[in-house]
Design a protein around this motif. Structure first.
Motif, PDB file in Angstrom:
ATOM      1  N   ILE A  81       0.824  -1.218   0.000  1.00 10.08           N
ATOM      2  CA  ILE A  81       0.000   0.000   0.000  1.00 10.08           C
ATOM      3  C   ILE A  81       0.847   1.252   0.000  1.00 10.08           C
ATOM      4  CG2 ILE A  81      -0.215   0.337   2.489  1.00 10.08           C
ATOM      5  CD1 ILE A  81      -3.104   1.052   2.020  1.00 10.08           C
ATOM      6  N   THR A  82       2.106   1.103   0.355  1.00  8.90           N
ATOM      7  CA  THR A  82       3.041   2.220   0.371  1.00  8.90           C
ATOM      8  C   THR A  82       3.416   2.658  -1.037  1.00  8.90           C
ATOM      9  OG1 THR A  82       4.052   1.833   2.517  1.00  8.90           O
ATOM     10  CG2 THR A  82       5.510   2.522   0.744  1.00  8.90           C
ATOM     11  N   PRO A 100       2.637   4.034  -4.454  1.00 10.55           N
ATOM     12  CA  PRO A 100       1.533   4.860  -4.971  1.00 10.55           C
ATOM     13  C   PRO A 100       0.857   4.323  -6.220  1.00 10.55           C
ATOM     14  CG  PRO A 100       3.665   5.969  -5.227  1.00 10.55           C
ATOM     15  CD  PRO A 100       3.906   4.768  -4.394  1.00 10.55           C
ATOM     16  N   ALA A 140      -2.697   3.131  -5.588  1.00  8.85           N
ATOM     17  CA  ALA A 140      -3.791   4.034  -5.260  1.00  8.85           C
ATOM     18  C   ALA A 140      -4.776   4.148  -6.417  1.00  8.85           C
ATOM     19  CB  ALA A 140      -3.243   5.415  -4.889  1.00  8.85           C
ATOM     20  N   GLU A 141      -4.254   4.364  -7.602  1.00 12.62           N
ATOM     21  CA  GLU A 141      -5.136   4.517  -8.758  1.00 12.62           C
ATOM     22  C   GLU A 141      -5.823   3.202  -9.110  1.00 12.62           C
ATOM     23  OE1 GLU A 141      -6.319   7.088 -10.771  1.00 12.62           O
ATOM     24  OE2 GLU A 141      -5.635   8.097  -8.957  1.00 12.62           O
ATOM     25  N   VAL A 163      -6.660   0.933  -7.023  1.00 17.24           N
ATOM     26  CA  VAL A 163      -7.718   0.779  -6.026  1.00 17.24           C
ATOM     27  C   VAL A 163      -8.922   1.627  -6.407  1.00 17.24           C
ATOM     28  CG1 VAL A 163      -8.379   1.282  -3.668  1.00 17.24           C
ATOM     29  CG2 VAL A 163      -6.170   0.214  -4.131  1.00 17.24           C
ATOM     30  N   ARG A 164      -8.649   2.857  -6.825  1.00 25.76           N
ATOM     31  CA  ARG A 164      -9.752   3.724  -7.227  1.00 25.76           C
ATOM     32  C   ARG A 164     -10.567   3.110  -8.355  1.00 25.76           C
ATOM     33  NH1 ARG A 164      -9.291   9.329  -5.630  1.00 25.76           N
ATOM     34  NH2 ARG A 164      -9.599   9.034  -3.404  1.00 25.76           N
ATOM     35  N   GLN A 204     -12.525   0.156  -7.056  1.00 24.82           N
ATOM     36  CA  GLN A 204     -13.638   0.534  -6.190  1.00 24.82           C
ATOM     37  C   GLN A 204     -14.796   1.108  -6.969  1.00 24.82           C
ATOM     38  OE1 GLN A 204     -12.084   2.902  -3.025  1.00 24.82           O
ATOM     39  NE2 GLN A 204     -12.350   1.234  -1.579  1.00 24.82           N
ATOM     40  N   THR A 259     -15.637  -3.306  -1.522  1.00 27.65           N
ATOM     41  CA  THR A 259     -14.284  -3.814  -1.720  1.00 27.65           C
ATOM     42  C   THR A 259     -13.550  -3.923  -0.393  1.00 27.65           C
ATOM     43  OG1 THR A 259     -14.247  -2.589  -3.776  1.00 27.65           O
ATOM     44  CG2 THR A 259     -12.160  -3.472  -3.010  1.00 27.65           C
ATOM     45  N   LEU A 274      -9.955  -4.201   1.015  1.00 29.10           N
ATOM     46  CA  LEU A 274      -8.580  -4.032   0.557  1.00 29.10           C
ATOM     47  C   LEU A 274      -7.631  -4.809   1.457  1.00 29.10           C
ATOM     48  CD1 LEU A 274      -6.865  -0.660  -0.221  1.00 29.10           C
ATOM     49  CD2 LEU A 274      -6.457  -2.916  -1.128  1.00 29.10           C
ATOM     50  N   ALA A 332      -9.764   9.212   4.226  1.00 29.31           N
ATOM     51  CA  ALA A 332     -10.399  10.254   3.425  1.00 29.31           C
ATOM     52  C   ALA A 332     -10.040  10.136   1.947  1.00 29.31           C
ATOM     53  CB  ALA A 332     -10.013  11.637   3.948  1.00 29.31           C
ATOM     54  N   ASP A 333      -8.844   9.647   1.645  1.00 29.54           N
ATOM     55  CA  ASP A 333      -8.391   9.687   0.254  1.00 29.54           C
ATOM     56  C   ASP A 333      -7.175   8.784   0.077  1.00 29.54           C
ATOM     57  OD1 ASP A 333      -7.539  10.254  -2.262  1.00 29.54           O
ATOM     58  OD2 ASP A 333      -6.920  12.309  -1.841  1.00 29.54           O
ATOM     59  N   ILE A 334      -7.379   7.680  -0.582  1.00 27.90           N
ATOM     60  CA  ILE A 334      -6.286   6.702  -0.686  1.00 27.90           C
ATOM     61  C   ILE A 334      -5.148   7.218  -1.530  1.00 27.90           C
ATOM     62  CG2 ILE A 334      -7.069   5.488  -2.741  1.00 27.90           C
ATOM     63  CD1 ILE A 334      -6.264   2.916  -1.374  1.00 27.90           C
ATOM     64  N   THR A 335      -5.417   8.238  -2.312  1.00 21.79           N
ATOM     65  CA  THR A 335      -4.420   8.867  -3.167  1.00 21.79           C
ATOM     66  C   THR A 335      -3.408   9.659  -2.352  1.00 21.79           C
ATOM     67  OG1 THR A 335      -5.700   9.016  -5.188  1.00 21.79           O
ATOM     68  CG2 THR A 335      -4.291  10.887  -4.679  1.00 21.79           C
ATOM     69  N   ALA A 363      -1.059   5.852   3.813  1.00 19.73           N
ATOM     70  CA  ALA A 363      -0.387   4.562   3.660  1.00 19.73           C
ATOM     71  C   ALA A 363       0.219   4.117   4.988  1.00 19.73           C
ATOM     72  CB  ALA A 363       0.687   4.655   2.588  1.00 19.73           C
ATOM     73  N   ILE A 367     -11.690   1.367   3.709  1.00 21.90           N
ATOM     74  CA  ILE A 367     -12.684   2.097   2.933  1.00 21.90           C
ATOM     75  C   ILE A 367     -12.139   3.456   2.557  1.00 21.90           C
ATOM     76  CG2 ILE A 367     -14.972   3.123   2.992  1.00 21.90           C
ATOM     77  CD1 ILE A 367     -15.791   0.958   4.905  1.00 21.90           C
ATOM     78  N   ASP A 368     -12.193   3.757   1.270  1.00 25.51           N
ATOM     79  CA  ASP A 368     -11.699   5.038   0.765  1.00 25.51           C
ATOM     80  C   ASP A 368     -12.888   5.971   0.553  1.00 25.51           C
ATOM     81  OD1 ASP A 368     -10.491   7.105  -0.606  1.00 25.51           O
ATOM     82  OD2 ASP A 368     -10.458   6.028  -2.505  1.00 25.51           O
ATOM     83  N   GLN A 396     -12.852   8.964  -0.611  1.00 28.40           N
ATOM     84  CA  GLN A 396     -12.671   9.843  -1.775  1.00 28.40           C
ATOM     85  C   GLN A 396     -13.072  11.275  -1.474  1.00 28.40           C
ATOM     86  OE1 GLN A 396     -13.757   8.147  -5.594  1.00 28.40           O
ATOM     87  NE2 GLN A 396     -14.219   6.210  -4.588  1.00 28.40           N
TER      88      GLN A 396
END
Lengths: 360, 360
Positions: free
Chosen positions: A79-80, A82, A85-86, A88-89, A92, A102, A104, B77-80, B85, B105-106, B108
């Motif tokens: 998860i570290t 990056p 992240a996309e 996952v988006r 989801q 989902t 994770l 709040a935001d996995i991005t 992480a 849970i993200d 977003q």
DNA sequence: TTGAAAGCGCTAACAT
DNA sequence: ATGTTAGCGCTTTCAA
């Protein structure tokens, strides 16, 4: 002072609603079944009663009979990193569209942890997306026998797979370096358990053959900035003018490591990465890298998984291949005719970022 | 060609094991209960039979009777945003230690999505960690009535909270800027629904008062690099010499935006961020920032949640406060006596990174 | 369209 | 220490 005793959680059940609405429990159940099989006035009245009573259907109990939890697991390697992240988006978004939740799971780059986590979660989810799994093919096949599984960034026979066009990406990178006059490329390897790592090296071998560029490999290193810095030390012992790193994080580590040791990038050494993470655009010099359609990967894999859960056969022929593109930044330059001596960076000669076209 | 029809998933149940081991189902159940209440030879034999039959206890069925799923939800709040992480890692470590699985849970950055996701997941988990929730206090309190909840990066009365020492962090940043000769600081605000955003601004107001530094606020902007770039434009219209940004991503965006418009950081403007994400060390100039113990946040919040699930009262007095520290890099410098004119960067005057001590 | 009855796989009282 | 019984909350045959 709030009271610290939890209220005894009196759950409103289907039965309560049934009594209140003066119908049988099964009728209530039908009013909430998906797809709503009942649209009569009765159903509507039941829903209103339920609303008033604060009834919420218990997904666990439902799952026990239907063996559908409406949850899927998404396993990522780290998860570290990056890149995920996309992915996952994308996953989801697709899951939410299909009314799925989902779960994770972060494997922390460990085969063992990944297996343990998947084993624990498997019976709780309707399907699994394995993104950059570090497990063995046979372990994955075993899971795939028990639940629908889609594998991302890896090709395994008899299991549906989504991959990016690694050969093409490597080829483009090699061409780019070749055009800049490099006749020798060092591949800095990532985790051996990583499938893309293997195919990238093999693709480079092939591209080198065709383009008449010599290639060699060092590593494996951990796919992190630290790993890259360690690789930089080894690179100093065995100099090259062009480096292709397993991923952007390593590439960035390499650039920093080399800089610290007085080697100029791209003056003395050109560096290319993989993934096009945000940081690739942040470092100095900006990192030339092979970009993958991350969001699309996650979304494609998940959508396919959902069709399998719905009963579709699962596309186990060739893997689904997603296009990549080379993003040229400042970490690559024409080969230095007098290696080892610093030379001025070519200010203004190359644009800050290249809006390279997507592949067809 | 693999066969595409899923095998009818014949599950091995406790009953099968019971028959095979010639004991009653409840005995089998006991052999698998946690903590293993039985250590007799019978239990051992049962486990061997189970192993041989490939029996796996069904967590759903177990949850139905125990109302314990051994899962917790972690809402971010935001996995991005890379800060999460490390928080996730900390939380997962703590959860795994307690034999819990984490459902990530993200949200977003959306109040609505967050609520929907939490509502869907709530009945499936034994507790919830809300990291940087964008929901209203009342919504959070409502959830906290139904399940154990720990809130991260936010203080809400009557709900257990874990926060970092924002006032202290802001204070240290302001002192640092003050020492460099800045008598005016502009706070670039993040999301209004973000609790740290509010407290950071209020803390700056307070610090400014005491240190005799004027402060003002612009924004809100989205807590991303893009948001920072937009803020940079507004900063050009209303110049300052010192900027404190809501987070590192915005700070990096600000630095890039300003640079593009010909403003020199730190020559003309000093910039300080929050969070100390990896990229803060990657950008040029390196970003001075307030570092938080991310991993510890996730782990502390989760450990507390697990004690609550186990029946502990839940620490609802003052929030648990975690220490922060100021990491000084190159984005802050003495105030430029002739603002507006570029001036040489002070090469070598400040070390590349400052191993600032942890707060007591 | 609705109701009655029988479980899904497991655990938790009770007994023994 | 083990067996018996009765559900957890829901869905799903099968009849009406």
């Amino acid at each position: 002072m709030p009271d610290h005793t939890r209220p005894p959680d009196k759950r409103v059940t289907i039965y309560d609603v049934a009594v209140e609405a003066a119908v049988s429990p099964s009728t209530v159940s039908r009013a909430f079944s998906r797809p709503s099989r009942v649209n009569s006035e009765t159903a509507e009245r039941i829903r209103q009663v339920a609303e008033r009573l604060g009834y919420r259907t218990n997904p666990l109990a439902r799952a026990l009979t239907t063996s559908r939890t409406q949850m899927i697991a998404l396993v990522i390697a780290d998860i570290t990193n990056p890149v995920y992240a996309e992915i996952v988006r994308g996953a989801q978004e697709a899951a939410t569209d299909g009314e799925y939740t989902t779960v994770l799971i972060d494997a922390q780059e460990s085969d063992r942890r990944e297996r343990a986590a998947v084993e624990r979660t498997m019976s709780t989810v309707d399907g699994i997306v394995l993104a950059s799994s570090r497990m063995s093919d046979s372990a994955i096949r075993m899971f795939a026998k028990q639940r629908p599984v889609v594998v991302l960034n890896r090709a395994i026979a008899d299991v549906p797979c989504v991959v990016t066009d690694n050969p093409r990406g490597v080829r483009r990178a090699a061409e780019h370096l070749g055009e800049l006059g490099h006749d020798h490329i060092t591949y800095v390897a990532g985790p051996q358990a990583s499938w893309p790592n293997g195919i990238r090296w093999r693709s480079l071998l092939e591209a080198g053959m065709e383009l008449e560029i010599k290639v060699r490999q060092i590593g494996p290193f951990s796919p992190t900035m630290d790993g890259g810095e360690r690789a930089a030390q080894e690179l100093c012992a065995r100099p090259t003018t062009a480096v292709l790193a397993f991923n952007d994080q390593m590439a960035i580590g390499i650039i920093r490591g080399l800089s610290r040791m007085g080697v100029n990038v791209p003056g003395d050494v050109s560096v290319v990465g993989f993934d096009n993470i945000l940081a690739a655009d942040l470092v100095t010099p900006g990192l030339t890298t092979v970009a993958a359609p991350l969001y699309a990967e996650g979304s494609a894999a998940t959508r396919h998984l959902l069709t399998m859960i719905a009963g579709a056969p699962g596309h186990t022929g060739r893997p689904m291949v997603l296009p990549v593109r080379l993003v040229v930044r400042q970490s690559t330059a024409a080969r230095n005719p007098s290696p080892g001596r610093a030379r001025p960076q070519w200010v203004g000669q190359r644009p800050a970022s290249n809006p390279a076209a997507h592949l067809p």
